[in-house]
Scaffold this motif. Structure first.
Motif, short mmCIF file in Angstrom:
data_model
loop_
_atom_site.label_atom_id
_atom_site.label_comp_id
_atom_site.label_asym_id
_atom_site.label_seq_id
_atom_site.Cartn_x
_atom_site.Cartn_y
_atom_site.Cartn_z
N ARG A 12 -0.72 4.66 -8.76
CA ARG A 12 -1.90 5.34 -9.33
C ARG A 12 -1.44 6.36 -10.37
O ARG A 12 -2.04 6.48 -11.43
N GLY A 56 -9.08 -2.62 -5.02
CA GLY A 56 -8.51 -2.74 -3.69
C GLY A 56 -8.49 -4.18 -3.19
O GLY A 56 -8.15 -4.45 -2.04
N ILE A 86 -5.65 -1.68 -8.11
CA ILE A 86 -5.89 -0.25 -7.92
C ILE A 86 -7.38 0.06 -8.07
O ILE A 86 -7.94 0.86 -7.32
N PRO A 92 0.81 -1.23 0.00
CA PRO A 92 0.00 0.00 0.00
C PRO A 92 0.84 1.28 0.00
O PRO A 92 0.38 2.31 -0.48
N LEU A 140 -2.15 -5.39 -11.27
CA LEU A 140 -1.96 -4.09 -10.64
C LEU A 140 -3.14 -3.16 -10.93
O LEU A 140 -3.69 -2.53 -10.02
N HIS A 186 3.20 2.01 -1.89
CA HIS A 186 3.52 2.38 -3.27
C HIS A 186 2.29 2.82 -4.08
O HIS A 186 2.42 3.21 -5.23
N ARG A 187 1.10 2.75 -3.49
CA ARG A 187 -0.12 3.05 -4.25
C ARG A 187 -0.14 4.44 -4.89
O ARG A 187 -0.55 4.56 -6.05
N GLU A 225 -6.81 -7.06 -2.63
CA GLU A 225 -5.48 -7.64 -2.58
C GLU A 225 -5.51 -9.17 -2.57
O GLU A 225 -4.64 -9.81 -3.17
#
Length: 184
Positions: A103, A165, A162, A96, A158, A98-99, A167
């Motif tokens: 994005r 959410g 995004i 999270p 990925l 790196h979100r 995971e």
């Protein structure tokens, strides 16, 4: 006398870093110079002077994001084999922390596809080349189709992560691909 906008001044570097933090939080596609300038303690005129144009600033921000991404990827230990590489890269992508950068990457990647000219030119292709190189370094001599499939699984998962959410589901999908790669 001509101003050399390519050699960084301390103020230009400071504003680029502040603008990068701003777009990580707010996105890049609908960026307007006035709110950006206010947020970074500058003015639209100064930003235009330092970066040449809004497109020039966007190009610099995309380059900054790409450098950040490559620096983070460079910190990964190069695993032995494509399966281990995909697994480690997914762990990194699913983090999270790196979100915001991912994005921004997704936004820039998509924009580069629909607006292939101007500030966004070449971003999507460059990032594909970057990621293929990272994967190839993890398994020298790997078949290009296997590298492409690994990249497609990572990139698709990925984008799905995004968007949703989720995971757990996306992670299971990537782990299934890793298992299949390990059996090859």
């Amino acid at each position: 006398m001509t101003l050399d906008r390519t050699s960084p001044s301390a103020r230009r570097t400071e504003l680029l870093e502040a603008a990068y933090a701003y777009v990580l939080a707010h996105g890049l596609s609908d960026m307007s110079l006035r709110p950006l300038a206010a947020a970074v303690g500058s003015s639209p005129r100064v930003l235009l002077f330092l970066f040449g144009s809004k497109d020039g600033l966007i190009r610099e921000l995309l380059a900054r994001a790409r450098a950040d991404e490559l620096a983070l990827l460079g910190r990964l230990d190069e695993p032995a084999g494509l399966a281990a590489a995909v697994e480690r890269l997914w762990d990194w992508l699913a983090d999270p922390e790196h979100r915001p950068m991912l994005r921004l990457w997704t936004e820039a990647y998509t924009r580069s596809l629909v607006e292939p000219d101007g500030a966004w030119a070449g971003f999507a292709k460059a990032t594909v080349d970057d990621w293929l190189a990272v994967l190839a370094a993890c398994e020298p001599g790997a078949d290009e189709a296997d590298l492409t499939l690994a990249l497609a699984v990572l990139r698709g998962s990925l984008i799905d992560l995004i968007a949703t959410g989720d995971e757990e589901r996306t992670g299971r999908g990537v782990r299934r691909h890793v298992e299949r790669l390990a059996r090859m």
